[in-house]
Design an enzyme around this catalytic site. Structure first.
Site, PDB file in Angstrom:
ATOM      1  N   GLU A 454      -8.644   2.590  -5.867  1.00 39.98           N
ATOM      2  CA  GLU A 454     -10.101   2.566  -5.627  1.00 39.98           C
ATOM      3  C   GLU A 454     -10.514   1.304  -4.879  1.00 39.98           C
ATOM      4  O   GLU A 454     -11.586   0.754  -5.123  1.00 39.98           O
ATOM      5  CB  GLU A 454     -10.877   2.645  -6.950  1.00 39.98           C
ATOM      6  CG  GLU A 454     -11.269   4.011  -7.385  1.00 39.98           C
ATOM      7  CD  GLU A 454     -11.495   4.976  -6.252  1.00 39.98           C
ATOM      8  OE1 GLU A 454     -12.317   4.665  -5.379  1.00 39.98           O
ATOM      9  OE2 GLU A 454     -10.847   6.019  -6.231  1.00 39.98           O
TER      10      GLU A 454
HETATM   11  C1  LIG Z   1      -0.871   5.484  -8.952  1.00 38.00           C
HETATM   12  C2  LIG Z   1      -1.781   5.539  -7.768  1.00 38.00           C
HETATM   13  C3  LIG Z   1      -2.809   6.455  -7.747  1.00 38.00           C
HETATM   14  C4  LIG Z   1      -3.647   6.536  -6.621  1.00 38.00           C
HETATM   15  N1  LIG Z   1      -4.609   7.511  -6.558  1.00 38.00           N
HETATM   16  C5  LIG Z   1      -5.248   7.749  -5.374  1.00 38.00           C
HETATM   17  C6  LIG Z   1      -6.081   8.894  -5.202  1.00 38.00           C
HETATM   18  O1  LIG Z   1      -6.307   9.678  -6.128  1.00 38.00           O
HETATM   19  N2  LIG Z   1      -6.627   9.100  -3.980  1.00 38.00           N
HETATM   20  C7  LIG Z   1      -6.414   8.263  -2.920  1.00 38.00           C
HETATM   21  O2  LIG Z   1      -6.909   8.511  -1.837  1.00 38.00           O
HETATM   22  N3  LIG Z   1      -5.630   7.155  -3.058  1.00 38.00           N
HETATM   23  C8  LIG Z   1      -5.047   6.883  -4.257  1.00 38.00           C
HETATM   24  N4  LIG Z   1      -4.224   5.789  -4.396  1.00 38.00           N
HETATM   25  C9  LIG Z   1      -4.072   4.871  -3.275  1.00 38.00           C
HETATM   26  C10 LIG Z   1      -4.750   3.536  -3.488  1.00 38.00           C
HETATM   27  O3  LIG Z   1      -6.153   3.689  -3.490  1.00 38.00           O
HETATM   28  C11 LIG Z   1      -4.250   2.568  -2.392  1.00 38.00           C
HETATM   29  O4  LIG Z   1      -2.886   2.303  -2.667  1.00 38.00           O
HETATM   30  C12 LIG Z   1      -5.053   1.299  -2.337  1.00 38.00           C
HETATM   31  O5  LIG Z   1      -6.358   1.560  -1.875  1.00 38.00           O
HETATM   32  C13 LIG Z   1      -4.411   0.256  -1.390  1.00 38.00           C
HETATM   33  O6  LIG Z   1      -4.029   0.838  -0.179  1.00 38.00           O
HETATM   34  P1  LIG Z   1      -2.552   0.603   0.387  1.00 38.00           P
HETATM   35  O7  LIG Z   1      -1.598   0.927  -0.720  1.00 38.00           O
HETATM   36  O8  LIG Z   1      -2.394   1.340   1.644  1.00 38.00           O
HETATM   37  O9  LIG Z   1      -2.452  -0.930   0.631  1.00 38.00           O
HETATM   38  P2  LIG Z   1      -2.911  -1.758   2.010  1.00 38.00           P
HETATM   39  O10 LIG Z   1      -4.124  -1.131   2.512  1.00 38.00           O
HETATM   40  O11 LIG Z   1      -1.703  -1.728   2.871  1.00 38.00           O
HETATM   41  O12 LIG Z   1      -3.163  -3.140   1.436  1.00 38.00           O
HETATM   42  C14 LIG Z   1      -2.125  -3.951   0.845  1.00 38.00           C
HETATM   43  C15 LIG Z   1      -2.757  -5.181   0.205  1.00 38.00           C
HETATM   44  O13 LIG Z   1      -3.329  -5.991   1.236  1.00 38.00           O
HETATM   45  C16 LIG Z   1      -4.514  -6.593   0.782  1.00 38.00           C
HETATM   46  N5  LIG Z   1      -5.584  -6.248   1.724  1.00 38.00           N
HETATM   47  C17 LIG Z   1      -5.672  -5.183   2.531  1.00 38.00           C
HETATM   48  N6  LIG Z   1      -6.767  -5.239   3.286  1.00 38.00           N
HETATM   49  C18 LIG Z   1      -7.396  -6.374   2.993  1.00 38.00           C
HETATM   50  C19 LIG Z   1      -8.584  -7.008   3.434  1.00 38.00           C
HETATM   51  N7  LIG Z   1      -9.358  -6.461   4.363  1.00 38.00           N
HETATM   52  N8  LIG Z   1      -8.919  -8.183   2.875  1.00 38.00           N
HETATM   53  C20 LIG Z   1      -8.175  -8.741   1.923  1.00 38.00           C
HETATM   54  N9  LIG Z   1      -7.033  -8.194   1.476  1.00 38.00           N
HETATM   55  C21 LIG Z   1      -6.654  -7.023   1.987  1.00 38.00           C
HETATM   56  C22 LIG Z   1      -4.782  -6.108  -0.629  1.00 38.00           C
HETATM   57  O14 LIG Z   1      -4.329  -7.079  -1.549  1.00 38.00           O
HETATM   58  C23 LIG Z   1      -3.930  -4.876  -0.728  1.00 38.00           C
HETATM   59  O15 LIG Z   1      -3.506  -4.669  -2.056  1.00 38.00           O
HETATM   60  C24 LIG Z   1      -3.440   5.656  -5.538  1.00 38.00           C
HETATM   61  C25 LIG Z   1      -2.407   4.710  -5.584  1.00 38.00           C
HETATM   62  C26 LIG Z   1      -1.571   4.665  -6.665  1.00 38.00           C
HETATM   63  C27 LIG Z   1      -0.440   3.672  -6.658  1.00 38.00           C
END
Ligand SMILES: Cc1cc2nc3c(=O)[nH]c(=O)nc-3n(C[C@H](O)[C@H](O)[C@H](O)COP(=O)(O)OP(=O)(O)OC[C@H]3O[C@@H](n4cnc5c(N)ncnc54)[C@H](O)[C@@H]3O)c2cc1C
Length: 608
Positions: A454
């Site tokens: 989220e």
């Molecule tokens: C168990 C689980 C359930 C999930 N359920 C859902 C779901 O139901 N629906 C759905 O759509 N998604 C879901 N997700 C996805 C989840 O919302 C994303 O993993 C999360 O939003 C982070 O995106 P990413 O993994 O691509 O990380 P990235 O976008 O690659 O980011 C990696 C890290 O970089 C940092 N970061 C990135 N951008 C910025 C910024 N602008 N400023 C500062 N720091 C930043 C943050 O620390 C972040 O954690 C789920 C994930 C998991 C693991």
């Protein structure tokens, strides 16, 4: 086997005594909210969570979900529990009456959701996401969807998901590749892959309604790297005709489920959309005029609505995991014998005293307790503000702004603190906490995801400092500071000084930090980015502190009168003092960190 007792008494204290919600009859959905009805719901929900959901939490974690021959199965007992959940009408508590719901306000659905998440987070996510999905569909869907699809989601016969994330993007949704192409009949054909979809596939319900965001290719068939062509769609697993009949399987298949750290009973699915039939929701996007900056399409409003509701829900998961972890840590500390009290044995006839005699153990437990109860108060206050924001009262605009300001704080601060609490509870168990059989390490694993999904907590902090603070010329923080300041001025009792003095210092510090951000963040965005997480924590500590000061005032008044339930009020005073003595002192430290700016962080070359 871990324990769980639903915090019914604490909710009664907050709803009846601190916020007197039954007096707010003019707020939308509050008209029929009698004291008896509230108590009935809290008691029955608590019992259901304790008796049905909690007993399958640890076994669900051990077994996890299964993916065989394209079919996803949930752990043993989940199907029966889900049937009982639906029969109890729990999924439709907050839904409007015209789609079969009970039309209760968020303040009640939040309490029930917290209990369900404490008892079994992996399970509670299935109906939790369903209610976020049906709320969005109710707000943005065509009449036939409201007539035939939403009621089935409200009853739980069908579930819902939220599909945003793709393999190469979760935070930066501009990069998404999933596309939807319009058809002559007005539907769309969707192609792409969504990953990490909670409850994306399972065996609990006959159909799954996916709420998906995807891009509509431009006039040249191209996908742009911005949000202007992103739209919001409904894509059912099994097709549904406009008269509500369920038909053939749609072009959505499950590529697999993830093996993950926690919430193992919740299937986290890879969903492949292969020319799947999709229905666009919400208003049509307005094409930008030549030279005009492309902004998010109007259709995104539905998605933002769903995400905001889900963010608050995840914040409440932070409270939930903190509560259940605390209860287990306390239970252990009250039975484990280890060492002697520093002031001499408390029970000389025993080989050792109970673990609870040690100040450091009390520090860990009070950290959890003061967070959980203070955060719960802040969550109730926020949902009340949100309801006020939808009312006709003169203060409605300010209340709506406050609700909006609190959303990233609740998501970020509560989930960080919930994880801290789970970790402390595990520490109370010593080595036994690290052993799976005792069940407390599950809370650490389950609670960890709340800080990531989220919108990662760092991104919540950016939302707070980059968008929410400055909206409408800073009206929200201004309203917040003046409301807390006014409250502090009205308190003159000496007995409240241990609470009002640290609160005044905390408020001054928060205002100083806000001023610093206003002066430096615009000049150098890196300064705002570097300060964001500390600022979010500072705001969380101060607002929970205010809740504690208000609860301390009430507890004092109750204890001064001759009342029953004295331990509850005495407990409130101790937890309030803990927050003032142990959390509020973080404020000047956070301010110093905020004011250190970004130079050092940015000086570090990636190659080094
Ligand atoms: C168990 C689980 C359930 C999930 N359920 C859902 C779901 O139901 N629906 C759905 O759509 N998604 C879901 N997700 C996805 C989840 O919302 C994303 O993993 C999360 O939003 C982070 O995106 P990413 O993994 O691509 O990380 P990235 O976008 O690659 O980011 C990696 C890290 O970089 C940092 N970061 C990135 N951008 C910025 C910024 N602008 N400023 C500062 N720091 C930043 C943050 O620390 C972040 O954690 C789920 C994930 C998991 C693991």
């Amino acid at each position: 086997m871990p324990i769980y007792r639903a915090p019914v008494e604490d909710y009664k204290f907050l709803l009846h005594e601190l916020f007197e919600v039954e007096k707010q009859t003019d707020l939308p959905r509050y008209a029929d909210l009698s004291s008896d009805l509230i108590d009935d719901i809290l008691t029955n929900a608590g019992k259901f969570c304790e008796d049905v959901l909690q007993p399958i939490n640890q076994s669900g974690d051990e077994e996890g979900c299964h993916f065989e021959n394209g079919i996803v199965r949930t752990p043993k007992g989940f199907k029966e529990a889900y049937k009982a959940y639906c029969e109890g009408g729990w999924g439709g508590l907050g839904a409007p009456a015209d789609v079969g719901g009970s039309n209760l306000p968020n303040v009640i659905t939040m309490a029930v959701a917290e209990m369900a998440m404490s008892a079994n987070q992996a399970f509670a996510m299935y109906p939790g996401l369903t209610s976020a999905a049906y709320s969005a569909l109710y707000a943005t869907g065509a009449p036939w969807m409201k007539d035939h699809i939403v009621p089935k989601m409200v009853s739980g016969e069908w579930t819902g998901t939220m599909c945003l994330t793709e393999p190469h993007c979760g935070t930066d949704l501009r990069l998404m590749k999933t596309r939807a192409v319009e058809q002559p009949d007005g539907t769309y054909r969707m192609t792409g892959t969504k990953i990490f979809i909670s409850g994306g596939d399972h065996d609990l319900a006959d159909n799954i309604i996916h709420m998906v965001i995807a891009k509509i290719p431009d006039e040249n068939g191209q996908i742009r790297n911005d949000l202007s062509t992103v739209n919001f769609f409904m894509v059912p697993k099994f097709l549904v005709s406009e008269d509500g009949k369920m038909g053939a399987r749609n072009g959505v298949s499950t590529g697999g489920i993830e093996h993950k750290m926690g919430i193992k009973g919740n299937a986290t699915a890879v969903l492949n959309f292969d020319d799947a039939i999709a229905w666009r929701l919400g208003p049509q996007p307005i094409p930008p005029k030549p030279g005009e900056k492309r902004s998010a399409s109007a259709g995104m409003a539905g998605m933002f609505r769903m995400m905001n509701a889900a963010r608050l829900g995840v914040g409440v998961q932070g409270i939930a995991i903190g509560e259940v972890a605390y209860q287990n840590g306390l239970d252990y500390a009250l039975t484990r014998r280890v060492g002697h009290a520093l002031t001499g044995p408390k029970e000389p006839d025993q080989p050792a005293d109970l673990e609870i005699v040690h100040p450091d153990v009390r520090r860990m437990l009070l950290h959890c307790r003061s967070f959980v109860e203070g955060a719960r108060a802040m969550a109730v206050w926020t949902t009340l503000n949100m309801s006020l924001g939808n009312s006709n009262r003169p203060e409605k605009d300010t209340a709506a702004l406050l609700g909006d300001l609190m959303t990233p704080v609740i998501k970020g601060f509560f989930t960080d603190m919930g994880f801290e609490a789970a970790n402390y509870a595990m520490q109370c168990y010593g080595g036994h906490g690290y052993i799976r059989d005792n069940g407390v390490e599950q809370f650490v694993r389950d609670g960890r995801i709340n800080q990531i999904y989220e919108g990662a907590n760092g991104v919540q902090a950016l939302d707070l400092v980059g968008r929410k603070l400055g909206r409408k010329g800073g009206a929200a923080p201004f309203a917040l500071f003046s409301e807390i300041g006014k409250w502090l001025k009205e308190q003159d009792a000496d007995a409240l000084a241990p609470f009002t003095k640290p609160m005044q210092r905390g408020l001054d510090t928060l205002q100083q930090a806000t001023m610093w951000l206003a002066q430096h963040g615009l000049q150098n965005p890196n300064d705002a980015g570097a300060a964001a997480s500390d600022y979010l924590r500072l705001m969380g500590i101060v607002i929970v502190g205010w809740m504690w000061a208000r609860m301390a005032k009430l507890a004092h008044a109750k204890l001064a009168a001759v009342v029953a339930n004295k331990p509850l009020y005495e407990g409130k005073l101790v937890s309030a003092r803990y927050w003032m003595e142990r959390l509020m002192p973080e404020c000047p430290m956070l301010l110093e960190r905020i004011q250190s700016g970004s130079a050092t962080l940015m000086a570090f070359e990636p190659t080094a």
